[in-house]
Structure formats: structure tokens, C-alpha cells
Design a protein around this motif. Structure first.
Motif, short mmCIF file in Angstrom:
data_model
loop_
_atom_site.label_atom_id
_atom_site.label_comp_id
_atom_site.label_asym_id
_atom_site.label_seq_id
_atom_site.Cartn_x
_atom_site.Cartn_y
_atom_site.Cartn_z
N MET A 178 23.57 56.07 13.19
CA MET A 178 23.66 54.79 12.21
C MET A 178 24.86 54.04 12.07
SD MET A 178 21.96 57.04 8.84
CE MET A 178 21.82 58.69 9.51
N ARG A 179 24.67 52.71 11.72
CA ARG A 179 25.76 51.79 11.62
C ARG A 179 26.54 52.23 10.53
NH1 ARG A 179 24.29 46.03 11.16
NH2 ARG A 179 22.45 46.78 9.97
N HIS A 180 27.70 51.95 10.36
CA HIS A 180 28.64 51.89 9.51
C HIS A 180 27.87 50.80 8.18
CE1 HIS A 180 31.92 52.27 6.55
NE2 HIS A 180 32.04 51.12 6.49
N GLY A 181 27.77 51.18 7.04
CA GLY A 181 27.11 50.32 5.81
C GLY A 181 25.81 50.08 6.17
N ALA A 182 24.97 51.00 7.10
CA ALA A 182 23.68 50.79 7.24
C ALA A 182 22.73 50.87 5.89
CB ALA A 182 22.96 51.96 8.16
N PHE A 183 23.25 51.67 4.95
CA PHE A 183 22.70 51.54 3.58
C PHE A 183 23.15 51.17 2.52
CE2 PHE A 183 21.27 54.91 6.23
CZ PHE A 183 19.76 54.89 6.58
N GLY A 184 24.27 49.99 2.64
CA GLY A 184 24.74 49.21 1.61
C GLY A 184 25.54 50.17 0.81
N ASN A 185 25.22 50.04 -0.44
CA ASN A 185 26.36 50.95 -1.57
C ASN A 185 25.78 52.35 -1.84
OD1 ASN A 185 27.99 48.79 -2.10
ND2 ASN A 185 26.51 47.69 -2.95
N ALA A 186 24.57 52.77 -1.06
CA ALA A 186 24.01 54.07 -1.24
C ALA A 186 24.85 55.02 -0.73
CB ALA A 186 22.76 54.11 -0.49
N THR A 187 25.04 56.06 -1.36
CA THR A 187 26.00 57.09 -0.94
C THR A 187 25.65 58.60 -0.22
OG1 THR A 187 26.27 57.92 -3.13
CG2 THR A 187 27.85 56.40 -2.31
N ALA A 188 24.23 58.85 -0.83
CA ALA A 188 23.78 60.13 -0.69
C ALA A 188 22.22 60.10 -1.11
CB ALA A 188 24.41 61.15 -1.39
N LEU A 189 21.64 61.06 -0.73
CA LEU A 189 20.40 61.42 -1.43
C LEU A 189 20.50 62.70 -2.23
CD1 LEU A 189 17.97 61.40 2.16
CD2 LEU A 189 17.89 59.83 0.01
N ALA A 190 20.09 62.40 -3.47
CA ALA A 190 20.15 63.34 -4.64
C ALA A 190 18.84 63.77 -5.18
CB ALA A 190 21.11 62.75 -5.69
N CYS A 191 18.65 65.20 -5.40
CA CYS A 191 17.57 65.69 -5.90
C CYS A 191 17.38 65.29 -7.35
CB CYS A 191 17.57 67.36 -5.85
SG CYS A 191 16.09 68.22 -6.50
N ARG A 192 16.17 64.79 -7.69
CA ARG A 192 15.87 64.43 -8.97
C ARG A 192 15.75 65.76 -10.03
NH1 ARG A 192 12.42 59.45 -11.32
NH2 ARG A 192 12.54 60.07 -13.43
N GLU A 193 15.42 66.74 -9.54
CA GLU A 193 15.21 68.14 -10.21
C GLU A 193 16.64 68.68 -10.49
OE1 GLU A 193 12.48 69.16 -11.95
OE2 GLU A 193 11.59 67.18 -11.43
N CYS A 194 17.26 69.00 -9.50
CA CYS A 194 18.54 69.87 -9.52
C CYS A 194 19.89 69.36 -9.14
CB CYS A 194 18.41 71.03 -8.73
SG CYS A 194 18.50 70.78 -6.94
N GLY A 195 19.78 67.92 -8.88
CA GLY A 195 20.88 67.17 -8.48
C GLY A 195 21.60 67.42 -7.15
N HIS A 196 21.21 68.41 -6.38
CA HIS A 196 21.76 68.75 -5.06
C HIS A 196 21.67 67.48 -4.39
CE1 HIS A 196 22.77 71.21 -1.74
NE2 HIS A 196 21.83 70.54 -1.06
N GLN A 197 22.80 67.39 -3.39
CA GLN A 197 23.10 66.16 -2.65
C GLN A 197 23.03 66.46 -1.01
OE1 GLN A 197 25.93 63.23 -3.59
NE2 GLN A 197 24.90 62.79 -5.69
N VAL A 198 22.17 65.44 -0.35
CA VAL A 198 22.25 65.77 0.93
C VAL A 198 22.65 64.35 1.50
CG1 VAL A 198 20.61 67.54 1.20
CG2 VAL A 198 19.84 65.06 1.30
N ALA A 199 23.09 64.31 2.86
CA ALA A 199 23.53 63.11 3.41
C ALA A 199 22.23 62.09 3.46
CB ALA A 199 24.17 63.16 4.89
#
Ligand SMILES: *Cc1c(COP(=O)(O)O)cnc(C)c1O
Ligand SMILES: [Zn+2]
Length: 411
Positions: free
Chosen positions: A1-22
């Protein structure tokens, strides 16, 4: 993945428990299986910066999970559709201040071009080799066209009983349209299975769903910007999976927290067809759980019997003071004709559902006719001609003579 490939997005966060993954091609929380959503670290964004951008969804690219050079990759450039003041429809329904957000003018004539553009960007960054979807029709059209323009192989899956115009509207762009003997929920299950087995497939609304779903936020951004950087008082939105409704609400919340619009209360209303109304049924029963149904309605683009974001739709409509309502197929047909004859907009069955629900909400007193109201038209009537072909047609068939014309009593 390129640097900045997802703009200002930082992570994926769970809508239920808030757990974050890359950031990656994931959609379910590894802890609790809840849906993953994009988390951001937004910089200060000004109205002027947005207004200086292109007249499509990329004017909001700082608020989407896309790279800052997104305009340079071939894409359909959807969005910035018309927000029309609906004087005649408003007068007919007794609503003082009514607007139609007309998304039927997107490149493949539905709002799905917005979500697909965001999913395509993610698929590119993940190096996916196949761009795919299970679809109720419009999504297949949008995926097939966007893939063709991007030069990436597409495979689209639809229920085999889909309206013929929607089948042609996909097949014209791809040689890999797959008709499945089953309803949308069966097609969706099959897609999840294929996504789990095949390497390199980006199913827009399955394994890249978090990126896809963010595209619907642009509907909310545009409505606020087109109202002069203001939020409406009430908004009526169709509900299939419920993604669009939840993301329009998310867009309004982001605009408030970024200081781009003034904070104010607004009510969100969901629209379904009675023949596939699991969210409306749960709303009216006052329960939190959605019981899946087998769809039986002419509003096929909304015919998702097991809506992934249904519970969030319930939360938002209840919290904002709105509601979820449903109407019969006869009311859907009548509303398609009503919108066409009052505003010159030919909508498909989904838009008929939304306009018909608006009418029902005013009549029941659930919607305040003195407040500024927006109704979203998400698709084009030429894709569902059969829905009204039996209700409208020539008022008379005559010989080419003036005498014959006068006997018609048309004027
Ligand atoms: C897909 C679709 C919707 C709503 O979709 P969600 O799954 O609820 O986001 C609304 N209208 C049309 C025409 C559609 O194709
Ligand atoms: Zn979780």
C-alpha cells in the motif's frame, strides 16, 4: 500500500466494541464480529477548500478514505447532483419548504456510483485483480461501469428475477454478469463465500464494505453545502441495507464537529416498501432486533430481507425523533407518477418508495410540514419502466384529423 493511500483515515474501528485494526480488506471485528468502520484524524477543513474542489464527490476527498491524488486515476466522477426546490410536490403535499436531492443523474443513474467510486479506490490500493459485488441491480450497474473505466476485471452477481433493464445496464459494461437463482440475500451469502475462497477479489459491499459505505457520506455533505452550509430540519431516506441512511447521518455529525455547519437538531426518517420492511416492522413494534424477511415487492433495489445496518437505522431514527415507515407497491407506483407530474423527475421504485413514505408521514402527522425537508431520489425510472407501464400511457389514440382531436376532450 502506498503512503497516504487512504488519505486521513487512520484505522478500521469496530462499531460495536471500538476495537481497532489496521486499514486493510477487512469488514468484521476480530474480537466481536461487529462491523468495522473507517476512523479518521481529520485536519482543519474549510468551506473554501471544499468549494474550490471539483464538481463531484472528490471535493470532499479530505473526509473520505482515498488518496489525495484520487482524481488522477480513471473513475466515474460521480456526485454533485442537483438539489431541486420542489415547489409543486411541496404544494401538493402541503409541505412549505421541500427539496429533492436527485441522485438519478449520476453516471449510471443511481446513488451507487458514489459508494463504488470509494470502493474502487480501496480495491486499487489493495492491488485487487477482480472488482465484484452481489447486487439488487443498481450496484451491479455501477460496479460494471466503474471497472470498465478503470480497466479492472469485473464480476457482478444478481438475483435472476431482476428487472431486464437493470440486467442490460450491467451486461453492457461487463462480460461477467452472473444471474443467481435466489433472492438478494442468497446472492449476498454466495458472495461472502467466494470472497473467503478467492484471492484478490474486492467485493465492494462485502470485504471492502467499510470503504464503500463511506461514499454515501457525500450525499449528506452535498445536501448541507447546497443548502448554503446548513442542515435541513427533516430528511427522508430509503433503506435497503441501511448503509446510506447511517452514513448521511454520520456526514451531518462530521460537518458539525468540523465546524462546517451550525449544530442543530434534525430528524431522520427511513423509507421501506411493505413487501420488504423488516426495519419499519421493528420500529413500529418498538424492538431493537430485526427479524429477517423474504422480500416480495416491486421495489427490488430496496429488497434486502436481512439488512446489515438495520439496527443502526433504528437507533438513528429514534434518537433524532424521526421514524421508519413503509408503503404498499400500489402507493409506490402512485408516488412515481406523482413525482414525475409535479417535478419532472422520473424515479425508479426506490424513489417512489421514498416519496410515497414522505406523503404518508405528512398525512399521519409524523413529519412537520412547516419545517425544511429533504427527500432523496436515489435512482432512475427508466430502469424500472414496468412498474408504471401499466398505469400510464396514451390518453387517446386518434386518427390524424382536427375533428378527431377535439373529440378527445384533452383540452
Ligand atoms: C442500494 C440502493 C439504496 C439504498 O441502499 P442501502 O443499502 O440502504 O445503502 C437506495 N436506493 C437505490 C436506488 C439503491 O440502489
Ligand atoms: Zn468489536
Amino acid at each position: 500500500m502506498r503512503h497516504g493511500a487512504f488519505g486521513n483515515a487512520t484505522a478500521l474501528a469496530c462499531r460495536e466494541c471500538g476495537h481497532q485494526v489496521a486499514l486493510g480488506p477487512h469488514y468484521a471485528c476480530p474480537e466481536c464480529f461487529g462491523p468495522l468502520e473507517i476512523a479518521y484524524d481529520f485536519p482543519a477543513v474549510t468551506r473554501a477548500e471544499i468549494e474550490a474542489g471539483p464538481r463531484n464527490i472528490w471535493r470532499y476527498k479530505a473526509l473520505l478514505p482515498v488518496p489525495s491524488d484520487i482524481e488522477e486515476s480513471p473513475n466515474m466522477e460521480p456526485g454533485f447532483t442537483r438539489l431541486l426546490k420542489a415547489h409543486n410536490l411541496g404544494a401538493t403535499l402541503g409541505i412549505d419548504n421541500l427539496w429533492v436531492k436527485d441522485d438519478s443523474t449520476n453516471p449510471t443513474n443511481s446513488f451507487k456510483d458514489r459508494v463504488v467510486a470509494c470502493a474502487l479506490s480501496a480495491a486499487r490500493e489493495f492491488g485487487s485483480t477482480v472488482f465484484a459485488c452481489p447486487s439488487t441491480g443498481n450496484l451491479a450497474n455501477a460496479v460494471a461501469a466503474a471497472g470498465a473505466r478503470a480497466g479492472i476485471k469485473t464480476v457482478v452477481f444478481i438475483p435472476s428475477d431482476l428487472e431486464q433493464p437493470k440486467q442490460v445496464n450491467s451486461a453492457v459494461y461487463t462480460d461477467s454478469l452472473v444471474a443467481v437463482n435466489g433472492n438478494y440475500d442468497d446472492v449476498n451469502r454466495l458472495a461472502s463465500e467466494i470472497a473467503g475462497e478467492e484471492e484478490g477479489w474486492a467485493f465492494v459491499n462485502v470485504n471492502v464494505r467499510p470503504y464503500y459505505a463511506e461514499g454515501s457520506k457525500t450525499l449528506g455533505y452535498e445536501i448541507a453545502e447546497q443548502l448554503g452550509w446548513r442542515l435541513p430540519d427533516q430528511i427522508v431516506i430509503p433503506v435497503a441495507s441501511g448503509s446510506q441512511l447511517t452514513k448521511v447521518h454520520k456526514a451531518f455529525q462530521e460537518l458539525i464537529s468540523l465546524g462546517l455547519v451550525e449544530d442543530k437538531p434534525y430528524k431522520v426518517y427511513g423509507a421501506q416498501a411493505t413487501g420488504c420492511s423488516p426495519v419499519s416492522v421493528a420500529y413500529k413494534a418498538g424492538v431493537d432486533a430485526i427479524r429477517p424477511v423474504k422480500p416480495a415487492t416491486i421495489a427490488k433495489s430496496l429488497a434486502i430481507g436481512n439488512p446489515a445496518d438495520g439496527v443502526y437505522v433504528l437507533d438513528i431514527c429514534r434518537e433524532t425523533g424521526g421514524s421508519v415507515e413503509d408503503i404498499t407497491d400500489e402507493e409506490v407506483r402512485a408516488a412515481i407518477v406523482l413525482l414525475a407530474r409535479t417535478e419532472g423527475i422520473f424515479t425508479e421504485t426506490a424513489g417512489g418508495t421514498t416519496v410515497g413514505v414522505l406523503k404518508k408521514l405528512v398525512e399521519s402527522g409524523a413529519l412537520d410540514p412547516t419545517l425544511e425537508t429533504v427527500v432523496i431520489n436515489t435512482g432512475h425510472g427508466l430502469k424500472t419502466l414496468d412498474a408504471v407501464a401499466g398505469s400510464v400511457g396514451p390518453a387517446a389514440t386518434i386518427d390524424p384529423s382536427y375533428a378527431a382531436f377535439t373529440r378527445t376532450e384533452i383540452v
